[in-house]
Write a protein that holds these residues in place. Structure first.
Motif, PDB file in Angstrom:
ATOM      1  N   UNK A  54       0.837  -1.204   0.000  1.00 27.22           N
ATOM      2  CA  UNK A  54       0.000   0.000   0.000  1.00 27.22           C
ATOM      3  C   UNK A  54       0.869   1.250   0.000  1.00 27.22           C
ATOM      4  N   UNK A  55       1.902   1.258   0.848  1.00 25.95           N
ATOM      5  CA  UNK A  55       2.810   2.400   0.889  1.00 25.95           C
ATOM      6  C   UNK A  55       3.584   2.557  -0.403  1.00 25.95           C
ATOM      7  N   UNK A  56       4.052   1.433  -0.962  1.00 22.93           N
ATOM      8  CA  UNK A  56       4.772   1.480  -2.230  1.00 22.93           C
ATOM      9  C   UNK A  56       3.869   1.994  -3.344  1.00 22.93           C
ATOM     10  N   UNK A  57       2.609   1.545  -3.330  1.00 27.56           N
ATOM     11  CA  UNK A  57       1.660   2.001  -4.339  1.00 27.56           C
ATOM     12  C   UNK A  57       1.433   3.499  -4.273  1.00 27.56           C
ATOM     13  N   UNK A  58       1.301   4.034  -3.038  1.00 22.68           N
ATOM     14  CA  UNK A  58       1.113   5.475  -2.888  1.00 22.68           C
ATOM     15  C   UNK A  58       2.353   6.239  -3.337  1.00 22.68           C
ATOM     16  N   UNK A  59       3.522   5.761  -2.951  1.00 23.87           N
ATOM     17  CA  UNK A  59       4.760   6.418  -3.361  1.00 23.87           C
ATOM     18  C   UNK A  59       4.922   6.392  -4.875  1.00 23.87           C
ATOM     19  N   UNK A  60       4.649   5.230  -5.466  1.00 25.37           N
ATOM     20  CA  UNK A  60       4.752   5.094  -6.917  1.00 25.37           C
ATOM     21  C   UNK A  60       3.752   6.006  -7.611  1.00 25.37           C
ATOM     22  N   UNK A  61       2.507   5.982  -7.102  1.00 22.46           N
ATOM     23  CA  UNK A  61       1.452   6.768  -7.716  1.00 22.46           C
ATOM     24  C   UNK A  61       1.699   8.260  -7.664  1.00 22.46           C
ATOM     25  N   UNK A  62       2.326   8.726  -6.592  1.00 22.01           N
ATOM     26  CA  UNK A  62       2.577  10.166  -6.455  1.00 22.01           C
ATOM     27  C   UNK A  62       3.899  10.590  -7.079  1.00 22.01           C
ATOM     28  N   UNK A  63       4.956   9.796  -6.888  1.00 19.59           N
ATOM     29  CA  UNK A  63       6.268  10.211  -7.390  1.00 19.59           C
ATOM     30  C   UNK A  63       6.304  10.237  -8.913  1.00 19.59           C
ATOM     31  N   UNK A  64       5.608   9.309  -9.563  1.00 19.79           N
ATOM     32  CA  UNK A  64       5.602   9.271 -11.020  1.00 19.79           C
ATOM     33  C   UNK A  64       4.808  10.418 -11.645  1.00 19.79           C
ATOM     34  N   UNK A  65       4.002  11.095 -10.850  1.00 19.62           N
ATOM     35  CA  UNK A  65       3.211  12.194 -11.413  1.00 19.62           C
ATOM     36  C   UNK A  65       4.088  13.342 -11.891  1.00 19.62           C
ATOM     37  N   UNK A  66       5.219  13.545 -11.236  1.00 19.85           N
ATOM     38  CA  UNK A  66       6.144  14.577 -11.724  1.00 19.85           C
ATOM     39  C   UNK A  66       6.680  14.196 -13.094  1.00 19.85           C
ATOM     40  N   UNK A  67       7.057  12.914 -13.241  1.00 21.15           N
ATOM     41  CA  UNK A  67       7.601  12.431 -14.515  1.00 21.15           C
ATOM     42  C   UNK A  67       6.573  12.589 -15.628  1.00 21.15           C
ATOM     43  N   UNK A  68       5.340  12.129 -15.381  1.00 15.80           N
ATOM     44  CA  UNK A  68       4.319  12.195 -16.424  1.00 15.80           C
ATOM     45  C   UNK A  68       3.817  13.621 -16.641  1.00 15.80           C
ATOM     46  N   UNK A  69       3.935  14.454 -15.613  1.00 12.76           N
ATOM     47  CA  UNK A  69       3.614  15.865 -15.801  1.00 12.76           C
ATOM     48  C   UNK A  69       4.591  16.523 -16.764  1.00 12.76           C
ATOM     49  N   UNK A  70       5.871  16.206 -16.617  1.00 16.32           N
ATOM     50  CA  UNK A  70       6.898  16.742 -17.517  1.00 16.32           C
ATOM     51  C   UNK A  70       6.680  16.246 -18.944  1.00 16.32           C
ATOM     52  N   UNK A  71       6.364  14.954 -19.069  1.00 16.07           N
ATOM     53  CA  UNK A  71       6.109  14.389 -20.400  1.00 16.07           C
ATOM     54  C   UNK A  71       4.918  15.072 -21.057  1.00 16.07           C
ATOM     55  N   UNK A  72       3.865  15.304 -20.277  1.00 16.86           N
ATOM     56  CA  UNK A  72       2.667  15.950 -20.815  1.00 16.86           C
ATOM     57  C   UNK A  72       2.960  17.365 -21.295  1.00 16.86           C
ATOM     58  N   UNK A  73       3.739  18.119 -20.516  1.00 18.01           N
ATOM     59  CA  UNK A  73       4.096  19.481 -20.935  1.00 18.01           C
ATOM     60  C   UNK A  73       4.967  19.477 -22.188  1.00 18.01           C
ATOM     61  N   UNK A  74       5.852  18.492 -22.305  1.00 12.43           N
ATOM     62  CA  UNK A  74       6.743  18.421 -23.468  1.00 12.43           C
ATOM     63  C   UNK A  74       5.975  18.061 -24.738  1.00 12.43           C
ATOM     64  N   UNK A  75       5.037  17.122 -24.624  1.00 17.20           N
ATOM     65  CA  UNK A  75       4.362  16.588 -25.808  1.00 17.20           C
ATOM     66  C   UNK A  75       3.013  17.239 -26.090  1.00 17.20           C
ATOM     67  N   UNK A  76       2.373  17.790 -25.042  1.00 23.89           N
ATOM     68  CA  UNK A  76       1.003  18.300 -25.129  1.00 23.89           C
ATOM     69  C   UNK A  76       0.014  17.191 -25.512  1.00 23.89           C
ATOM     70  N   UNK A  77       0.374  15.945 -25.217  1.00 23.18           N
ATOM     71  CA  UNK A  77      -0.532  14.824 -25.462  1.00 23.18           C
ATOM     72  C   UNK A  77      -1.466  14.662 -24.261  1.00 23.18           C
ATOM     73  N   UNK A  78      -2.338  15.639 -24.069  1.00 23.79           N
ATOM     74  CA  UNK A  78      -3.199  15.624 -22.887  1.00 23.79           C
ATOM     75  C   UNK A  78      -4.152  14.429 -22.898  1.00 23.79           C
ATOM     76  N   UNK A  79      -4.914  14.293 -23.963  1.00 22.97           N
ATOM     77  CA  UNK A  79      -5.913  13.221 -24.000  1.00 22.97           C
ATOM     78  C   UNK A  79      -5.283  11.827 -24.021  1.00 22.97           C
ATOM     79  N   UNK A  80      -4.235  11.570 -24.811  1.00 31.32           N
ATOM     80  CA  UNK A  80      -3.630  10.229 -24.761  1.00 31.32           C
ATOM     81  C   UNK A  80      -3.169   9.828 -23.353  1.00 31.32           C
ATOM     82  N   UNK A  81      -2.598  10.781 -22.617  1.00 32.91           N
ATOM     83  CA  UNK A  81      -2.145  10.472 -21.251  1.00 32.91           C
ATOM     84  C   UNK A  81      -3.341  10.190 -20.339  1.00 32.91           C
ATOM     85  N   UNK A  82      -4.395  10.985 -20.497  1.00 33.37           N
ATOM     86  CA  UNK A  82      -5.587  10.779 -19.666  1.00 33.37           C
ATOM     87  C   UNK A  82      -6.210   9.416 -19.962  1.00 33.37           C
ATOM     88  N   UNK A  83      -6.353   9.080 -21.232  1.00 34.39           N
ATOM     89  CA  UNK A  83      -7.013   7.828 -21.603  1.00 34.39           C
ATOM     90  C   UNK A  83      -6.188   6.621 -21.166  1.00 34.39           C
TER      91      UNK A  83
END
Length: 412
Positions: A54-83
């Motif tokens: 449970x703790x690992x899942x929360x850490x993974x779920x939150x820490x990766x948001x920075x990575x995917x946030x950066x990817x989203x800003x770089x690509x502007x692939x908003x809908x593909x990331x959401x889907x």
């Protein structure tokens, strides 16, 4: 004379439709959250394993948001990331029904997949909502989104409560698997509504005009103050699992002469207690969202002052009414963190780097919530009074940071 008819703006239509997506999504995975720990135990996972995953899942779920946030800003692939994120998030829940006896390792893997899916979608989703929110008011928009979101979080545990009541045959493991299978229905509705939302609003970024010049993301002073505030708030904001543990240990035998008290706090009714907290969360999100649009960071200060005594009410309570008051205050804090905390990010971060801003916000919040829950959970068995003091103090220390962020970023 013809009467003038007021039509809903496209931005508000998008917010409402996306809110329905969130409603059925939360119905799916919050329903699962209300029984998942017990299910993992029946599958053969130890308490230590459940806590670690449970703790690992929360850490993974939150820490990766920075990575995917950066990817989203770089690509502007908003809908593909959401889907992609929604598909992983939603499908991992009913798949838990298929793991079979002693399938705790597969179930733990599915939990990590679900948290990863949430990490992929969240920065892109919040960014899309922020574009429309600039037309309708960021506090109102994120508050409305959280209202619909938490209606789903309320209905999910209730649905599974009714499912368990209806299925009286079979082992507990089979009954829980049946519940996860049922959650495939709201999960499918979530994905259908998501496709409908994308087809009607393929370019939500057009709701917010582009700035005259591109502004690269920088850690400005006001944003750093704000991140400091939300990190302190998260550190002191206890996870609900510890609250339920305390209730099951200390209130099950309270007032033995009152059958209603025993019934209210019995193990079978604990999902309904969580559902009640989610209902308070939903109402608080809408109210404080509207307050934020009018008064800015003062709404953060007010919500924090209201919610911070929840630990005292819950963990020092000697009566059910005080306990329920504490759970209500906890719900207010949840409503604030899911609405006005997100609304503030859209006010502090420029359009083209907002997904990165949301990624940093989610990363900081998740890491400090995990660290705080770890420390406070350890203190629960060692020094309960100290745990309560640290919880309240950390949340109160967030208030000066909010005020400094508001002063550095003058608005409301």
């Amino acid at each position: 004379m013809k009467r003038k008819t007021q039509s809903i703006s496209p931005a508000l239509s998008f917010i409402l439709l996306f809110g329905l997506v969130s409603l059925f999504s939360d119905l799916t995975h919050e329903g699962a959250s209300s029984i998942r720990g017990a299910y993992l135990g029946l599958l053969g996972a130890s308490a230590g394993t459940i806590g670690f995953v449970s703790g690992l899942g929360e850490m993974l779920g939150y820490s990766l948001r920075y990575v995917f946030g950066r990817i989203t800003d770089k690509t502007h692939y908003y809908w593909p990331m959401v889907i992609l994120g929604y598909v992983l998030d939603i499908l991992a829940v009913p798949a838990l029904a298929l793991v079979g006896d002693h399938g705790w390792m597969a179930a733990c893997l599915l939990l990590l997949v679900q948290r990863t899916g949430k990490a992929i979608k969240k920065p892109a989703k919040d960014t899309l909502l922020s574009f429309a929110a600039t037309q309708e008011g960021v506090g109102k928009s994120f508050g409305l989104q959280e209202l619909l979101d938490q209606i789903g979080a309320f209905l999910g545990p209730v649905l599974l409560y009714l499912a368990l009541l209806s299925k009286t045959d079979g082992s507990d493991l089979e009954r829980y698997a049946y519940c996860f299978a049922i959650l495939a229905i709201p999960g499918l509705i979530t994905l259908l509504l998501l496709i409908l939302t994308k087809s009607k609003f393929p370019h939500p970024e057009h709701f917010e005009p582009d700035p005259k010049s591109y502004t690269a993301f920088k850690l400005k002073k006001e944003f750093l103050f704000y991140i400091g505030g939300i990190s302190l708030f998260a550190f002191g904001f206890l996870d609900y699992s510890l609250i339920i543990l305390h209730i099951s240990r200390n209130f099950s035998s309270l007032a033995p002469g009152l059958s209603t008290t025993r019934d209210l706090l019995s193990t079978g009714n604990l999902p309904l207690l969580y559902a009640g907290a989610m209902l308070v969360d939903a109402i608080a999100a809408m109210i404080f969202g509207l307050i934020y649009d009018r008064y800015g960071v003062k709404a953060l200060v007010l919500s924090t002052l209201l919610s911070c005594p929840f630990a005292l009410c819950i963990f020092a309570a000697k009566s059910v009414p005080v306990l329920l008051l504490g759970i209500g205050l906890w719900g207010i804090g949840m409503g604030a963190q899911e609405s006005i905390l997100k609304a503030a990010v859209s006010s502090l971060v420029p359009k083209h780097s907002r997904a990165t801003g949301y990624g940093i916000f989610e990363f900081s919040f998740g890491v400090f919530w995990f660290l705080g829950s770890w420390l406070l959970g350890t203190l629960y068995d060692v020094n309960l009074s100290l745990m309560i003091i640290i919880s309240i103090l950390a949340q109160c220390l967030a208030i000066p940071c909010y005020l400094l962020a508001g002063r550095a970023h003058p608005g409301k």
